[in-house]
Every structure is written in C-alpha cells, then in structure tokens.
Motif scaffolding. Structure first.
Motif, PDB file in Angstrom:
ATOM      1  N   GLY A  21      -9.623  68.627  15.498  1.00  0.00           N
ATOM      2  CA  GLY A  21      -8.571  68.114  14.623  1.00  0.00           C
ATOM      3  C   GLY A  21      -7.504  67.288  15.301  1.00  0.00           C
ATOM      4  O   GLY A  21      -6.490  66.945  14.679  1.00  0.00           O
ATOM      5  N   ALA A  22      -7.688  66.941  16.563  1.00  0.00           N
ATOM      6  CA  ALA A  22      -6.671  66.175  17.274  1.00  0.00           C
ATOM      7  C   ALA A  22      -6.560  64.752  16.728  1.00  0.00           C
ATOM      8  O   ALA A  22      -7.484  64.231  16.082  1.00  0.00           O
ATOM      9  N   VAL A  23      -5.433  64.133  16.987  1.00  0.00           N
ATOM     10  CA  VAL A  23      -5.238  62.703  16.718  1.00  0.00           C
ATOM     11  C   VAL A  23      -5.472  61.964  18.026  1.00  0.00           C
ATOM     12  O   VAL A  23      -4.971  62.378  19.085  1.00  0.00           O
ATOM     13  N   VAL A  24      -6.214  60.867  17.967  1.00  0.00           N
ATOM     14  CA  VAL A  24      -6.624  60.157  19.165  1.00  0.00           C
ATOM     15  C   VAL A  24      -6.048  58.751  19.178  1.00  0.00           C
ATOM     16  O   VAL A  24      -6.159  58.015  18.187  1.00  0.00           O
ATOM     17  N   ALA A  25      -5.412  58.380  20.295  1.00  0.00           N
ATOM     18  CA  ALA A  25      -5.045  56.979  20.558  1.00  0.00           C
ATOM     19  C   ALA A  25      -6.219  56.360  21.294  1.00  0.00           C
ATOM     20  O   ALA A  25      -6.619  56.849  22.354  1.00  0.00           O
ATOM     21  N   LEU A  26      -6.786  55.301  20.731  1.00  0.00           N
ATOM     22  CA  LEU A  26      -8.025  54.728  21.234  1.00  0.00           C
ATOM     23  C   LEU A  26      -7.758  53.418  21.963  1.00  0.00           C
ATOM     24  O   LEU A  26      -7.102  52.522  21.417  1.00  0.00           O
ATOM     25  N   ALA A  41       2.504  56.369  20.881  1.00  0.00           N
ATOM     26  CA  ALA A  41       3.608  56.959  20.117  1.00  0.00           C
ATOM     27  C   ALA A  41       3.217  57.172  18.660  1.00  0.00           C
ATOM     28  O   ALA A  41       3.600  58.180  18.042  1.00  0.00           O
ATOM     29  N   ALA A  42       2.450  56.233  18.097  1.00  0.00           N
ATOM     30  CA  ALA A  42       1.992  56.391  16.713  1.00  0.00           C
ATOM     31  C   ALA A  42       1.061  57.587  16.592  1.00  0.00           C
ATOM     32  O   ALA A  42       1.132  58.356  15.616  1.00  0.00           O
ATOM     33  N   ALA A  43       0.167  57.764  17.586  1.00  0.00           N
ATOM     34  CA  ALA A  43      -0.725  58.921  17.571  1.00  0.00           C
ATOM     35  C   ALA A  43       0.073  60.220  17.667  1.00  0.00           C
ATOM     36  O   ALA A  43      -0.237  61.215  16.985  1.00  0.00           O
ATOM     37  N   GLN A  44       1.099  60.229  18.500  1.00  0.00           N
ATOM     38  CA  GLN A  44       1.909  61.434  18.650  1.00  0.00           C
ATOM     39  C   GLN A  44       2.654  61.772  17.357  1.00  0.00           C
ATOM     40  O   GLN A  44       2.771  62.940  16.982  1.00  0.00           O
ATOM     41  N   LYS A  45       3.125  60.730  16.655  1.00  0.00           N
ATOM     42  CA  LYS A  45       3.817  60.968  15.379  1.00  0.00           C
ATOM     43  C   LYS A  45       2.836  61.512  14.335  1.00  0.00           C
ATOM     44  O   LYS A  45       3.161  62.460  13.593  1.00  0.00           O
ATOM     45  N   MET A  46       1.646  60.937  14.262  1.00  0.00           N
ATOM     46  CA  MET A  46       0.634  61.432  13.339  1.00  0.00           C
ATOM     47  C   MET A  46       0.281  62.878  13.650  1.00  0.00           C
ATOM     48  O   MET A  46       0.127  63.711  12.746  1.00  0.00           O
ATOM     49  N   LEU A 120     -15.479  65.419  18.522  1.00  0.00           N
ATOM     50  CA  LEU A 120     -14.043  65.630  18.644  1.00  0.00           C
ATOM     51  C   LEU A 120     -13.415  66.157  17.361  1.00  0.00           C
ATOM     52  O   LEU A 120     -12.353  66.794  17.415  1.00  0.00           O
ATOM     53  N   GLY A 121     -14.014  65.862  16.231  1.00  0.00           N
ATOM     54  CA  GLY A 121     -13.452  66.312  14.958  1.00  0.00           C
ATOM     55  C   GLY A 121     -12.061  65.769  14.709  1.00  0.00           C
ATOM     56  O   GLY A 121     -11.158  66.492  14.269  1.00  0.00           O
ATOM     57  N   VAL A 122     -11.861  64.474  14.977  1.00  0.00           N
ATOM     58  CA  VAL A 122     -10.518  63.902  14.896  1.00  0.00           C
ATOM     59  C   VAL A 122      -9.970  63.971  13.479  1.00  0.00           C
ATOM     60  O   VAL A 122     -10.703  63.841  12.498  1.00  0.00           O
ATOM     61  N   SER A 123      -8.657  64.165  13.389  1.00  0.00           N
ATOM     62  CA  SER A 123      -7.981  64.087  12.100  1.00  0.00           C
ATOM     63  C   SER A 123      -7.295  62.744  11.913  1.00  0.00           C
ATOM     64  O   SER A 123      -6.914  62.387  10.798  1.00  0.00           O
ATOM     65  N   GLY A 124      -7.131  62.001  13.007  1.00  0.00           N
ATOM     66  CA  GLY A 124      -6.488  60.700  12.917  1.00  0.00           C
ATOM     67  C   GLY A 124      -6.754  59.870  14.156  1.00  0.00           C
ATOM     68  O   GLY A 124      -7.076  60.403  15.223  1.00  0.00           O
ATOM     69  N   ILE A 125      -6.612  58.552  13.994  1.00  0.00           N
ATOM     70  CA  ILE A 125      -6.821  57.611  15.083  1.00  0.00           C
ATOM     71  C   ILE A 125      -5.720  56.569  15.034  1.00  0.00           C
ATOM     72  O   ILE A 125      -5.389  56.039  13.973  1.00  0.00           O
ATOM     73  N   SER A 126      -5.151  56.267  16.204  1.00  0.00           N
ATOM     74  CA  SER A 126      -4.227  55.149  16.357  1.00  0.00           C
ATOM     75  C   SER A 126      -4.883  54.136  17.274  1.00  0.00           C
ATOM     76  O   SER A 126      -5.412  54.501  18.332  1.00  0.00           O
ATOM     77  N   VAL A 127      -4.851  52.858  16.895  1.00  0.00           N
ATOM     78  CA  VAL A 127      -5.571  51.847  17.649  1.00  0.00           C
ATOM     79  C   VAL A 127      -4.839  50.516  17.553  1.00  0.00           C
ATOM     80  O   VAL A 127      -4.189  50.215  16.543  1.00  0.00           O
ATOM     81  N   GLY A 128      -4.914  49.718  18.612  1.00  0.00           N
ATOM     82  CA  GLY A 128      -4.335  48.385  18.586  1.00  0.00           C
ATOM     83  C   GLY A 128      -5.166  47.452  17.727  1.00  0.00           C
ATOM     84  O   GLY A 128      -6.383  47.626  17.576  1.00  0.00           O
ATOM     85  N   ASP A 129      -4.528  46.422  17.182  1.00  0.00           N
ATOM     86  CA  ASP A 129      -5.223  45.551  16.227  1.00  0.00           C
ATOM     87  C   ASP A 129      -6.268  44.650  16.868  1.00  0.00           C
ATOM     88  O   ASP A 129      -7.014  43.965  16.159  1.00  0.00           O
ATOM     89  N   ASP A 130      -6.356  44.635  18.205  1.00  0.00           N
ATOM     90  CA  ASP A 130      -7.342  43.782  18.873  1.00  0.00           C
ATOM     91  C   ASP A 130      -8.424  44.590  19.587  1.00  0.00           C
ATOM     92  O   ASP A 130      -9.203  44.036  20.361  1.00  0.00           O
TER      93      ASP A 130
END
Length: 332
Positions: A21-26, A41-46, A120-130
């Motif tokens: 269930g973790a949120v992942v910054a990719l 920071a967005a992943a940490q907020k999520m 990983l069973g992610v609950s969220g992902i934060s990623v750059g637009d490129d």
C-alpha cells in the motif's frame, strides 16, 4: 528529523518483507535535484493523507548505461550516494530494481501489473511529466494515470520546475559542473554536489609543501572541471571515537597536477584545522565554490604562494556559506 530505518527493497526482497500500500515516487533520481524533490514531496503528501509509507523507485544501473555501455556517462550520484540523499528527504525507503536485458524487454503494462500492483501493491504514484518506462519507452505518465483508474491507485503527475526561467534537469547540472559553475549546480540541486571516496596513498608532495592532502580517485566518467575548489568535508560516524559525523572546511584540487606529472585526474583535499591519518577512510566532499583553473607553475615556491592564496579564498567562501552540506540519511 530523518526517519529510521530506511528500507531498501530490491528484486531479491522476499514478498513478506515488502510493505503493501505504499506510495511510490517513480524516476531515475540522478542527483536528487529540486525537480526530483517535488516529485518526492508529492508522494510524501499522498502517503501522509492515506496513512501509508512513501518510497522512491529507481533503477540500477542507470538505463542509459545499460543501453549504451560504451558511451561515458557522468552520474551525479552513484547508487549509494543517491540512496543517502533519498534517505535525507525523509522518505521511508527506496525500491531499487536491477535494469538488465529482461527488464528492458518488459512492456509498460507488464511493469505496472507485475511490479507496481502485484509485487508492491502501491496505493499511489508520483511521477514527473517527462518520465517514460517499459520496452521502447512506451509507458508514460498518461499511461500510469489511465491504469491507475482501472487498477485502483492514485497518480500525481508533476510538471517541470524552472530556475530563473530554465528547466532543472540532471543534464543541466552535469553541464554546470563541467564548466565550474558550482553555484548554478548547487541551486538546481538544492544543496552542494558531493562525492564520496576512500583516501588512497599518493606521492606525499602536499605534505612536503605544508599542505598534506587526502587523495581520492573519482569515477573516470566524472566530468567536473579541473581546478581548485572551496569544499566542505564530512567524516563518518565513529571517526576519532565520536558518535556523530564531523565536518571540516577545506580546499581541493581536481585535475592532473601539471606542475608535477600531468597524470590521471585525482581529487586532492586539504582539510583546515585537521591533523590525523585518513588513509583508508571514506570521505564525503561537498563542492561549495570554484576558485580558479588548474595551472602549471614554474617553480615550487610560486605554487606554494598560490596555495596560500587559495586557502585564504576558500576560508572566506566557507565563512559566507556556514554549514553548507547536503542533507544525507543513513542507509544499510
């Protein structure tokens, strides 16, 4: 305060040791610069909003090195330096996946299904637009957003951030370091660029000149401009019997020593107000300012006079930047 312990998940980590269930910054996160930090920071907020852990997911070696191994690739941070910087952001941990032939051939959809959802069973992902991923770079942030709606995870897409109208990127930081534009690199990184290395034996010339140096051989692909730098040096926990890291100002030369041998590039660091044996020790060297280019001197007295002047200038630079050092966490 930096959270501990910092979890590192690899391909070999047993499923039972992977938090679900973790949120992942990719991303690749080379340098962990300000652009990367907005994604983190967005992943940490999520994660905070969801009551979950926050991780960064990256690949080793860097995909560019895998696809073009013959081409020199100046990495801002090797794997350990990257992990220490990621730990310093307050993340709960990092997922480090091996980038090999099998992973390069994995489709974007299979990567999402097998790695992100099943393993990983992610609950969220934060990623750059490129950011792109999967075979042929077919996966994109839009792919993640679409699949997130279908598979049940949230996606935050972070737009590029600029500094003085110019986009922040690892490539731009490499270019700044190659030109000796240390302040520009520092601004984009959000803190000083640093290297780590083990002190090796040299020719002992510095000792005879009144400037004993700690010599470190850097990765041959490091494209830092040759010259003299004001630096801050970190010694690890336990050095000299202490329990906390120690910091010292200093002046460093990176280059080929044209006055003496014009040999392979070497980092030579003189620590201010320090007198101890450093051979075999691992140092962190943070680059605070570029002072001048590498020069060939006609005689040793002229070189020593210049070294005296370099030290005075380095002292002044460091006094104007008290405490400047990257924020590093502890990793196993």
């Amino acid at each position: 305060m930096i959270k501990t312990p910092f979890h590192i998940i690899r391909d070999t980590t047993p499923p039972g040791d992977i938090p679900r269930g973790a949120v992942v910054a990719l991303g690749n996160f080379d340098g962990v610069h300000l652009g990367h930090r907005t994604v983190i920071a967005a992943a940490q907020k999520m994660a905070e909003d969801a009551g979950q852990m926050a991780f960064a997911l990256s690949f080793e070696p860097h995909p560019r090195s895998f696809f073009n191994p013959a081409a020199p690739h100046f990495r801002l941070t090797n794997e350990r330096a990257k992990l220490r910087l990621l730990a310093g952001t307050g993340l709960d941990g990092a997922v480090v996946l091996a980038f090999n032939a099998a992973r390069a051939a994995t489709s974007a959809q299979d990567f999402i299904n097998h790695e992100l959802v099943q393993r990983l069973g992610v609950s969220g992902i934060s990623v750059g637009d490129d950011f792109h991923f999967g075979k042929g770079r077919s996966g994109s942030p839009a792919t993640l957003a679409e699949q997130g709606q279908r598979l049940g995870f949230k996606v935050h897409i972070q737009s590029h951030i600029d500094l003085a109208g110019l986009p922040i990127s690892s490539s731009a930081i490499r270019a700044a370091l190659a030109e000796g534009h240390i302040r520009d690199a520092t601004a984009m990184l959000g803190g000083p660029w640093f290297v780590s290395g083990t002190v090796i034996h040299g020719q002992k010339r510095g000792r005879n000149l009144g400037y004993p140096t700690a010599n470190i051989r850097l990765d041959p692909h490091v494209d830092l401009k040759h010259g003299i730098y004001a630096v801050r040096v970190g010694l690890g926990r336990g050095f000299g019997g202490g329990s906390d890291p120690q910091r010292f100002g200093g002046v460093a030369s990176y280059g080929r020593r044209p006055t003496f041998d014009n040999g392979p590039p070497l980092l030579e660091v003189f620590l201010f107000d320090f007198n101890a044996d450093l051979y075999g020790q691992t140092l962190d060297v943070a680059f605070i300012e570029y002072l001048r280019g590498e020069q060939k001197f006609d005689d040793v007295p002229a070189l020593v006079r210049q070294m005296d002047d370099d030290s005075l200038r380095a002292h002044a630079v460091l006094e104007a930047a008290p405490g400047a050092f990257p924020t590093l966490g502890e990793v196993g």
